[in-house]
Design a protein around this motif. Structure first.
Motif, PDB file in Angstrom:
ATOM      1  N   LYS A   1     -49.748  -5.710  -9.946  1.00  0.00           N
ATOM      2  CA  LYS A   1     -50.810  -6.427  -9.257  1.00  0.00           C
ATOM      3  C   LYS A   1     -50.612  -6.362  -7.743  1.00  0.00           C
ATOM      4  O   LYS A   1     -51.557  -6.156  -6.982  1.00  0.00           O
ATOM      5  CB  LYS A   1     -50.864  -7.878  -9.714  1.00  0.00           C
ATOM      6  N   SER A   2     -49.363  -6.547  -7.307  1.00  0.00           N
ATOM      7  CA  SER A   2     -49.084  -6.564  -5.874  1.00  0.00           C
ATOM      8  C   SER A   2     -49.384  -5.230  -5.218  1.00  0.00           C
ATOM      9  O   SER A   2     -49.896  -5.177  -4.094  1.00  0.00           O
ATOM     10  CB  SER A   2     -47.618  -6.939  -5.641  1.00  0.00           C
ATOM     11  N   LEU A   3     -49.068  -4.143  -5.899  1.00  0.00           N
ATOM     12  CA  LEU A   3     -49.313  -2.822  -5.319  1.00  0.00           C
ATOM     13  C   LEU A   3     -50.796  -2.583  -5.089  1.00  0.00           C
ATOM     14  O   LEU A   3     -51.188  -1.899  -4.134  1.00  0.00           O
ATOM     15  CB  LEU A   3     -48.724  -1.736  -6.213  1.00  0.00           C
ATOM     16  N   GLY A   4     -51.631  -3.158  -5.940  1.00  0.00           N
ATOM     17  CA  GLY A   4     -53.071  -3.077  -5.715  1.00  0.00           C
ATOM     18  C   GLY A   4     -53.536  -4.046  -4.654  1.00  0.00           C
ATOM     19  O   GLY A   4     -54.373  -3.726  -3.817  1.00  0.00           O
ATOM     20  N   ALA A   5     -52.952  -5.265  -4.657  1.00  0.00           N
ATOM     21  CA  ALA A   5     -53.405  -6.304  -3.734  1.00  0.00           C
ATOM     22  C   ALA A   5     -53.083  -5.968  -2.284  1.00  0.00           C
ATOM     23  O   ALA A   5     -53.869  -6.248  -1.377  1.00  0.00           O
ATOM     24  CB  ALA A   5     -52.774  -7.643  -4.119  1.00  0.00           C
ATOM     25  N   VAL A   6     -51.909  -5.382  -2.047  1.00  0.00           N
ATOM     26  CA  VAL A   6     -51.485  -5.122  -0.669  1.00  0.00           C
ATOM     27  C   VAL A   6     -52.373  -4.093   0.019  1.00  0.00           C
ATOM     28  O   VAL A   6     -52.406  -4.017   1.258  1.00  0.00           O
ATOM     29  CB  VAL A   6     -50.010  -4.677  -0.654  1.00  0.00           C
ATOM     30  N   ALA A   7     -53.141  -3.340  -0.771  1.00  0.00           N
ATOM     31  CA  ALA A   7     -54.032  -2.337  -0.179  1.00  0.00           C
ATOM     32  C   ALA A   7     -55.105  -2.962   0.702  1.00  0.00           C
ATOM     33  O   ALA A   7     -55.694  -2.274   1.543  1.00  0.00           O
ATOM     34  CB  ALA A   7     -54.684  -1.497  -1.283  1.00  0.00           C
ATOM     35  N   LYS A   8     -55.367  -4.266   0.529  1.00  0.00           N
ATOM     36  CA  LYS A   8     -56.367  -4.937   1.371  1.00  0.00           C
ATOM     37  C   LYS A   8     -55.981  -4.884   2.847  1.00  0.00           C
ATOM     38  O   LYS A   8     -56.836  -5.040   3.719  1.00  0.00           O
ATOM     39  CB  LYS A   8     -56.528  -6.405   0.959  1.00  0.00           C
ATOM     40  N   GLY A   9     -54.693  -4.717   3.122  1.00  0.00           N
ATOM     41  CA  GLY A   9     -54.227  -4.705   4.504  1.00  0.00           C
ATOM     42  C   GLY A   9     -54.350  -3.369   5.196  1.00  0.00           C
ATOM     43  O   GLY A   9     -53.927  -3.227   6.354  1.00  0.00           O
ATOM     44  N   GLY A  10     -54.913  -2.373   4.535  1.00  0.00           N
ATOM     45  CA  GLY A  10     -55.104  -1.075   5.167  1.00  0.00           C
ATOM     46  C   GLY A  10     -53.798  -0.367   5.485  1.00  0.00           C
ATOM     47  O   GLY A  10     -52.811  -0.505   4.741  1.00  0.00           O
ATOM     48  N   THR A  11     -53.776   0.357   6.594  1.00  0.00           N
ATOM     49  CA  THR A  11     -52.637   1.237   6.894  1.00  0.00           C
ATOM     50  C   THR A  11     -52.053   1.014   8.287  1.00  0.00           C
ATOM     51  O   THR A  11     -51.102   1.693   8.655  1.00  0.00           O
ATOM     52  CB  THR A  11     -53.077   2.710   6.788  1.00  0.00           C
ATOM     53  N   THR A  12     -52.599   0.073   9.045  1.00  0.00           N
ATOM     54  CA  THR A  12     -52.157  -0.063  10.433  1.00  0.00           C
ATOM     55  C   THR A  12     -50.868  -0.888  10.519  1.00  0.00           C
ATOM     56  O   THR A  12     -50.385  -1.433   9.532  1.00  0.00           O
ATOM     57  CB  THR A  12     -53.250  -0.707  11.307  1.00  0.00           C
ATOM     58  N   THR A  13     -50.340  -0.987  11.713  1.00  0.00           N
ATOM     59  CA  THR A  13     -49.075  -1.678  11.956  1.00  0.00           C
ATOM     60  C   THR A  13     -49.207  -3.177  11.690  1.00  0.00           C
ATOM     61  O   THR A  13     -50.195  -3.803  12.081  1.00  0.00           O
ATOM     62  CB  THR A  13     -48.628  -1.446  13.412  1.00  0.00           C
ATOM     63  N   LEU A  14     -48.209  -3.733  11.016  1.00  0.00           N
ATOM     64  CA  LEU A  14     -48.149  -5.178  10.786  1.00  0.00           C
ATOM     65  C   LEU A  14     -47.690  -5.845  12.080  1.00  0.00           C
ATOM     66  O   LEU A  14     -46.532  -5.738  12.471  1.00  0.00           O
ATOM     67  CB  LEU A  14     -47.181  -5.486   9.638  1.00  0.00           C
TER      68      LEU A  14
END
Length: 507
Positions: free
Chosen positions: A366-379
């Motif tokens: 579930k987490s691997l799918g959910a974290v995709a909401k954050g896109g690809t840019t720098t945290l």
């Protein structure tokens, strides 16, 4: 396409239709014969996996084989299990400086510029309760304002929101619990989507209004009045007085006008609920693409739900702007491990029954799918629950996974628009902030068309790309921020979804 396999190294693929036992199904050049019936959205083993070996999806570990799994087998709760395993933390190796468009090239929306410089997307009056005991009176006040017709003469006021909750007393007058509650309430008091407030208490509660408002940083153009039921002489008198005080605010609130504003003033909150196996294939990565676009236009995207990014923290710290940001995230993960252990729980108490019915098996998946909401840019930053978000770019907020509690914190942190992804059909809104609902699959979108704003299912069944749907989401966000109503607003969701995180002992 009967099977969806993201990477050649994945041990499983997702059934894109109901597959009966004995059916030959293919994904690219790989073909397997199903050994059992496999429901749409569930996993099929594309190669044998021995007992105890890691099982991969998204190129990452989603669990471990509870027994030998043969190619073609349905992979789910009966043969895939969660286990802890070591992860390598490579701080900031994927961090980069993004190209931010100059203001003159940024997209724009029509927003309410407030005196403190922040920009609202809606223009509400609020009734904020200090304690559960004043909730009924607050709801009566808001209903009378809404249905009396008094708002008809003030077309630039979107309505009156009663922000009620179940706490405020029976708690320590100092400490973490009441501190979190007050942080949420102060975040709403300073939110640019409000033009005025009545803060309403009972009078004898632990969460005294003077302590709440006295330490709040309020903008100069925000009228805030306070009252208690005990002071005013009972419920009926309180309702009459509350309606009168809010009515007095209407002329000034109605003077607010939208103006052209750069997209850099948008703070987009993201959340997912009622997820399924398509969440990580369609809506979440498409929303991540929209966040990437917003960041490029100078704006901010917030991801929360710490228990639902558990297992992916090693991927996020790779994107951390610096080691300090990455370590902040890991400290919050450690806090959650301790918190769940103290309460006799486990970080793998998720997915929910609905998530599992949709094909998700472990929290790792579930987490691997959910974290995709954050896109690809720098945290860029990690903030605590309901803490004010001041950084531009991608930000993580520590929130629970429970949707209304999570979004309440994100809105308190300053989000002026929300996108909510769902694969099962969550019903949600979050006044005073508009919330767009993104369906992960076409059958859900068609079945709940009056609740869903955007169909992301075309990514798997209609030839659309993640990037194209991300662009569609970004453009809809701009229109909604400019005043276009969402489906949840049309259905009047949002009054009951103000749910501050309750921490500490109930006395």
């Amino acid at each position: 396409m009967e099977l969806i396999q993201l990477r050649d190294t994945d041990d499983v693929a997702i059934a894109n239709t109901d597959l009966p036992a004995g059916r030959e199904a293919s994904s690219g050049s790989r073909t397997v014969t199903t050994r059992q019936d496999v429901p749409r959205g569930h996993k099929v083993a594309v190669r044998p996996v021995p007992a105890g070996a890691a099982v991969h999806r998204y190129g990452q570990v989603i669990g471990f084989a509870g027994r030998n799994i043969a190619a073609g087998e349905h992979v789910h709760l009966h043969n895939l299990e969660y286990r802890e395993f070591d992860r390598a933390y490579e701080f900031s190796v994927d961090a980069r400086e993004e190209e931010i468009l100059p203001v003159e090239r940024q997209a724009t929306f029509q927003g309410y510029r407030r005196s403190d410089g922040r920009v609202g997307t809606r223009n509400y009056l609020g009734v904020l309760t200090s304690v559960n005991c004043s909730a009924t009176a607050a709801k009566h006040i808001a209903r009378q304002m809404q249905f009396s017709g008094v708002l008809d003469d003030f077309p630039h006021v979107d309505g009156v929101v009663a922000l009620t909750h179940g706490t405020g007393c029976g708690m320590a007058p100092d400490g973490e619990g009441i501190g979190v509650l007050r942080r949420v309430m102060r975040g709403y008091l300073s939110h640019p989507n409000f033009a005025g407030f009545l803060v309403l208490g009972l009078g004898c509660e632990d969460n005294q209004i003077v302590k709440l408002t006295g330490e709040a940083v309020l903008r100069p153009d925000l009228p805030v009045v306070s009252a208690t039921i005990q002071e005013l002489g009972g419920t009926a008198k309180t309702v009459r007085e509350g309606v009168a005080r809010l009515t007095d605010m209407l002329p000034d609130a109605n003077r607010a006008r939208r103006e052209t504003t750069p997209a850099s003033e948008l703070i987009l909150g993201t959340n997912c609920g009622g997820s399924d196996s398509y969440s990580g294939l369609t809506a979440n990565p498409a929303l991540g693409a929209a966040v990437d676009l917003l960041v490029r236009h100078g704006g901010t995207g917030i991801v929360g739900e710490t228990p639902e990014i558990y297992g992916t923290e090693h991927l996020l710290v790779r994107r951390a702007a610096n080691r300090e940001v990455g370590e902040k995230l890991l400290r919050r993960i450690d806090w959650w491990k301790d918190y769940t252990a103290k309460n006799g729980g486990s970080m793998d108490n998720n997915p929910s029954p609905g998530n599992k019915a949709g094909g998700l098996t472990t929290i790792l998946e579930k987490s691997l799918g959910a974290v995709a909401k954050g896109g690809t840019t720098t945290l860029r930053e990690v903030v605590e629950y309901a803490e004010s978000v001041t950084s531009k770019g991608f930000v993580f907020m520590d929130t629970p996974g429970y949707d209304p509690v999570s979004v309440t914190g994100i809105v308190a942190g300053g989000a002026n628009i929300v996108c909510f992804t769902t694969g099962r059909g969550s019903a949600f809104g979050c006044k005073p902030v508009p919330s767009l609902k993104l369906a992960t699959n076409t059958p859900l979108y068609e079945h709940m068309s009056e609740d869903m704003d955007i169909n992301c299912g075309g990514i798997v069944d209609g030839g659309q790309t993640v990037e194209a749907v991300g662009r569609e989401i970004f453009e809809r966000v701009l229109r909604v921020a400019s005043g276009e109503a969402t489906k949840s607003e049309a259905l009047d969701y949002g009054d009951e979804e103000f749910v501050p995180w309750h921490l500490g002992t109930v006395m």
